[in-house]
Motif scaffolding. Sequence first.
Motif, PDB file in Angstrom:
ATOM      1  N   ASN A 131      84.480  50.916   9.986  1.00  0.00           N
ATOM      2  CA  ASN A 131      84.272  52.254   9.712  1.00  0.00           C
ATOM      3  C   ASN A 131      82.967  52.542   8.814  1.00  0.00           C
ATOM      4  O   ASN A 131      83.095  52.637   7.556  1.00  0.00           O
ATOM      5  CB  ASN A 131      85.475  52.667   8.819  1.00  0.00           C
ATOM      6  N   PRO A 132      81.874  52.473   9.333  1.00  0.00           N
ATOM      7  CA  PRO A 132      80.853  52.637   8.790  1.00  0.00           C
ATOM      8  C   PRO A 132      80.504  53.912   8.015  1.00  0.00           C
ATOM      9  O   PRO A 132      79.792  53.777   6.930  1.00  0.00           O
ATOM     10  CB  PRO A 132      79.821  52.479   9.644  1.00  0.00           C
ATOM     11  N   GLN A 133      81.177  54.859   8.545  1.00  0.00           N
ATOM     12  CA  GLN A 133      80.831  56.260   7.898  1.00  0.00           C
ATOM     13  C   GLN A 133      81.640  56.260   6.548  1.00  0.00           C
ATOM     14  O   GLN A 133      81.154  57.154   5.661  1.00  0.00           O
ATOM     15  CB  GLN A 133      81.202  57.360   8.836  1.00  0.00           C
ATOM     16  N   TYR A 134      82.299  55.563   6.186  1.00  0.00           N
ATOM     17  CA  TYR A 134      83.025  55.440   4.767  1.00  0.00           C
ATOM     18  C   TYR A 134      82.217  54.642   3.828  1.00  0.00           C
ATOM     19  O   TYR A 134      82.807  54.454   2.500  1.00  0.00           O
ATOM     20  CB  TYR A 134      84.568  54.741   5.133  1.00  0.00           C
ATOM     21  N   ASN A 183      75.627  54.336   4.325  1.00  0.00           N
ATOM     22  CA  ASN A 183      75.552  55.073   6.004  1.00  0.00           C
ATOM     23  C   ASN A 183      75.894  56.426   5.952  1.00  0.00           C
ATOM     24  O   ASN A 183      75.992  57.029   7.024  1.00  0.00           O
ATOM     25  CB  ASN A 183      76.794  54.233   6.672  1.00  0.00           C
ATOM     26  N   ILE A 184      76.191  57.047   4.517  1.00  0.00           N
ATOM     27  CA  ILE A 184      76.659  58.569   4.927  1.00  0.00           C
ATOM     28  C   ILE A 184      75.439  59.568   4.928  1.00  0.00           C
ATOM     29  O   ILE A 184      75.372  60.357   5.754  1.00  0.00           O
ATOM     30  CB  ILE A 184      77.320  58.721   3.385  1.00  0.00           C
ATOM     31  N   ASP A 185      74.203  59.086   4.388  1.00  0.00           N
ATOM     32  CA  ASP A 185      72.860  59.791   4.591  1.00  0.00           C
ATOM     33  C   ASP A 185      72.992  61.032   4.490  1.00  0.00           C
ATOM     34  O   ASP A 185      72.672  62.241   5.364  1.00  0.00           O
ATOM     35  CB  ASP A 185      72.296  59.624   6.018  1.00  0.00           C
ATOM     36  N   GLY A 186      73.565  61.704   3.047  1.00  0.00           N
ATOM     37  CA  GLY A 186      73.746  63.146   2.793  1.00  0.00           C
ATOM     38  C   GLY A 186      74.771  64.075   3.583  1.00  0.00           C
ATOM     39  O   GLY A 186      74.715  65.236   3.424  1.00  0.00           O
ATOM     40  N   ALA A 187      75.315  63.326   4.504  1.00  0.00           N
ATOM     41  CA  ALA A 187      76.517  63.990   5.190  1.00  0.00           C
ATOM     42  C   ALA A 187      77.765  64.159   4.079  1.00  0.00           C
ATOM     43  O   ALA A 187      77.695  63.801   3.120  1.00  0.00           O
ATOM     44  CB  ALA A 187      76.828  63.282   6.500  1.00  0.00           C
ATOM     45  N   GLU A 188      78.624  65.030   4.643  1.00  0.00           N
ATOM     46  CA  GLU A 188      80.029  65.194   3.797  1.00  0.00           C
ATOM     47  C   GLU A 188      80.360  63.777   3.546  1.00  0.00           C
ATOM     48  O   GLU A 188      80.528  62.814   4.528  1.00  0.00           O
ATOM     49  CB  GLU A 188      80.925  66.092   4.567  1.00  0.00           C
ATOM     50  N   ASN A 189      81.068  63.569   2.348  1.00  0.00           N
ATOM     51  CA  ASN A 189      81.646  62.277   1.950  1.00  0.00           C
ATOM     52  C   ASN A 189      83.181  62.332   2.493  1.00  0.00           C
ATOM     53  O   ASN A 189      83.833  63.236   2.069  1.00  0.00           O
ATOM     54  CB  ASN A 189      81.449  62.133   0.639  1.00  0.00           C
TER      55      ASN A 189
END
Length: 547
Positions: free
Chosen positions: A319-322, A326-332
């Motif tokens: 789950n890299p997006q958590y 790795n979020i890189d300014g996107a929605e948390n």
Amino acid sequence: MSLFEHWRLKRKGLACGRSRRTMSCSKWREMLEKDQRVRGFLFFLFTALSIACGTWSHAHPTYAVALLTVVLSVGIFIPMRIGLPELFQSNSKLALVLVAILINLFVSKAVYLWSMHQPGAEFHALYFYVPTALAPLLTTSLLGAFPGLFTVFASSLFSAVLINQSIPLLVNNLVSGFVGVYMTQRVRRRRDIIQAGMAVGVVSLVCAMAFGYVGETESDVLIEQGAWSVILGFLTGVLVNAILPFMEELFCVNTDFTWLELSDLNHPLLRRLASEAPGTYHHSLMVANLAEAAAQTVGANFSLCRVMAYFHDVGKLVNPQYFAENIDGAENPHDRLSPSLSALVIVSHVKDGMELAQRYHLKRPILDGIEQHHGDSLVYYFYQRALRTVEDFKAGVRILGASEKDVPRFDESQFHYPGPKPQSREAGILMLADIVESASRSLERPTAQRIEQMVRELVWRKLASHQLDECHLTLQELHSIEESLSFTLKTMLHSRLRYPQKEPDDAEALRLQPSTAGTPLLSGFAPPVADGSSTDQDARSTITAEH
């Protein structure tokens, strides 16, 4: 969980058909590693094979050779039990040392018997045709310097008794073995073993010349002995290089060669990390630099620390997006989750990393680094969020006059990593390097003083929370690690020079005027607007030099 319980949960839709991969450390393997009966069998087998080597084309009676061999076996096992208890109690390491000595004995005996059948052998000192440092080079490369020194004494005594009863052979074995251990104690490349073999050959040459002059040996014989000494030293290094990988796999021993091979960034798991979780990949590289430098200051295995750092966060691939890097300014995504569920996702990267590491057949120390680099510490951020949530509910309950039973409860154990705490110095260093690198990302102005203060607080916070109690790091070593982490981090977060923009002269200003089509003649600059100001605020920003 029993099979019936798992089947019942599957029927209710509360479990899936998949099972998590776990470490398989069977009881029979533990028994083979520590059982005294196995150790006694190894001693008996070693003694029997040594007797067979001694009676091979030997002029002395068999019972005399057997008696001498038994006395020698008892004589070397006693100092091993006293001086090297860890080696003595590990049957796999003990078997490795005994096998290395036996290989040395049989190879030396075969070379000795072959040389005896050569023309003019009665005039030559045949003990200079025997590869003397095979076992010391092999043992030192696999287990370290102290087992290598023990192997020097053991193989020298057995060779002097079972091959050729001579003082020159004993002296040559001892001296060349010591040189071999010294040259092999910190090998980093395969060719280092070849160089160690050449050093052994040179020492044997010196011994051959010295004993030759004392015995008034003819010059041509001395030259032949010296040449064969150097050749045998080189061949010894080649032979050790050839059988070393086989011995590593057979006895499950990890050497610096193993870690150097695994430090290749083209490993499939690291390539997946670079493409699917680039932030975690960059974090792992930075942690590797910090851990390697810190390990060097305290004499730990820095090659192992680097490899452990490369793979310690591979579980984030699930789950890299958590994860923040790795979020890189996107929605948390944690904004949509409860604190306990967020903590569960964060904590699960340890178990997911263990499963991935086993699937890719990584070595046991790397799995230990994945499992232990957080210890049983608290996921502090989401734990505080959970506490604030509970306080908000309590305030709402008091306002509405409801019952305290309506306040949701949570278990603090949900916010702890599963552990265990670091069990080795390398795992402890990895834990400190990981937390320091992660915290350094939140520094707004990373001055030297702020970096040193941050590292000091983090190191002693881990010490105060008892996370470093089981990794055998002393307070002096922790102080050295703290200084190393601070120094390396300051070099990584160094400030960059800012150069003022050069004011364009009249000719350059004319060249930068917009063309008749309304587009700038030089890319990167926008045309001025009517009031003389620029529409691109970055056009007059300062230029940052890349170092």
